[in-house]
Design an enzyme around this catalytic site. Structure first.
Site, PDB file in Angstrom:
ATOM      1  N   ARG A  24       0.793  -1.233   0.000  1.00 38.65           N
ATOM      2  CA  ARG A  24       0.000   0.000   0.000  1.00 38.65           C
ATOM      3  C   ARG A  24       0.823   1.280   0.000  1.00 38.65           C
ATOM      4  O   ARG A  24       0.267   2.357  -0.049  1.00 38.65           O
ATOM      5  CB  ARG A  24      -0.927   0.025   1.234  1.00 38.65           C
ATOM      6  N   HIS A 111      -4.021 -11.200   9.810  1.00 42.50           N
ATOM      7  CA  HIS A 111      -4.409 -11.516   8.427  1.00 42.50           C
ATOM      8  C   HIS A 111      -4.021 -12.932   8.031  1.00 42.50           C
ATOM      9  O   HIS A 111      -3.941 -13.244   6.843  1.00 42.50           O
ATOM     10  CB  HIS A 111      -3.802 -10.490   7.464  1.00 42.50           C
ATOM     11  N   SER A 186       0.742   1.828   7.804  1.00 40.70           N
ATOM     12  CA  SER A 186       0.149   3.119   7.434  1.00 40.70           C
ATOM     13  C   SER A 186      -0.958   3.526   8.401  1.00 40.70           C
ATOM     14  O   SER A 186      -1.401   4.673   8.390  1.00 40.70           O
ATOM     15  CB  SER A 186      -0.430   3.035   6.018  1.00 40.70           C
TER      16      SER A 186
END
Length: 244
Positions: A24, A111, A186
């Site tokens: 990302r 995840h 992030s």
């Protein structure tokens, strides 16, 4: 009396020094090749055999399973070995915290893991390496050996919910910790990003180590912009000295 733990939330940025690309960031894979996102989106994966074939080829070429822990991963494991209670909450699926020496029971993989596969029908699990060996041998979309169902990596794909048990444990650790370090993330992907706010709300010292600004920088007690491979070991040594 048990000491409050140091909680470390790690994102893709901690693993870039190990050769695993950031997805990302400014030069991340999703920005360079938006079509690649379909290969890890549950709805597309389940509904399109061609997407599955391309996904298996992507996994075959993926550097994740060949990656080695870097100085940042090793520094986290060293902090744990020094006697400081450490819990890692990771958004990564690479297993590098465990390879660096962190006990698996002290690492929460929000995840999932790229090192395993799971059947979407009977939920049987197995090593990714075994499934990739079948792809190398000519199976372009290897089915589950137990029931013939569709196999996928044991990661949380786009469109899938996080495991509520794992997320619940992450929230409990975050509420209990004394120091919360967000490193290489992030802090934009919920619900993981929200853990930084939960930590601050419950009185933890919030430290953010990330190259780019995050939405939680204003709430942080300390923001570090230096390269993670050198900044995190230095920060954790400081913590270890202060704690012991």
């Amino acid at each position: 009396m048990n000491r409050p733990p140091v909680a470390i939330l790690s994102g893709a940025g901690i693993s870039t020094d190990s050769g695993i690309p950031d997805y990302r960031g400014p030069n991340g894979l999703w920005r360079r090749d938006p079509g690649a996102e379909k290969l890890v989106t549950y709805e597309y994966y389940m509904g399109d055999p061609e997407i599955r074939r391309r996904s298996w080829q992507m996994r075959r070429k993926n550097r994740t399973l060949r990656a080695e822990p870097n100085a940042a991963h090793r520094a986290v494991a060293e902090l744990e070995r020094s006697g400081v209670p450490v819990r890692v909450i990771t958004q990564n699926v690479d297993g590098l915290h465990q390879l660096a020496g962190m006990p698996a029971r002290k690492v929460l993989e929000l995840h999932g893991t790229a090192r395993g596969v799971v059947c979407t029908k009977c939920h049987a699990r197995g090593p990714m390496e075994d499934a990739l060996a079948r792809v190398e041998a000519g199976e372009d979309d290897p089915p589950c050996l137990e029931c013939g169902g569709i196999l996928k990596s044991a990661t949380v794909m786009f469109g899938e919910r996080l495991d509520p048990v794992v997320l619940g444990e992450a929230i409990a650790i975050t509420k209990a910790c004394q120091v919360f370090i967000a490193v290489g993330t992030s802090l934009q992907v919920q619900p993981a990003a929200g853990l930084a706010g939960v930590a601050a709300d419950h009185g933890a010292r919030l430290i953010i180590v990330n190259a780019e600004p995050t939405p939680y920088d204003e709430r942080a007690d300390e923001v570090v912009r230096e390269p993670i491979g050198t900044a995190l070991p230095k920060l954790l040594r400081r913590l270890s000295t202060a704690s012991n």
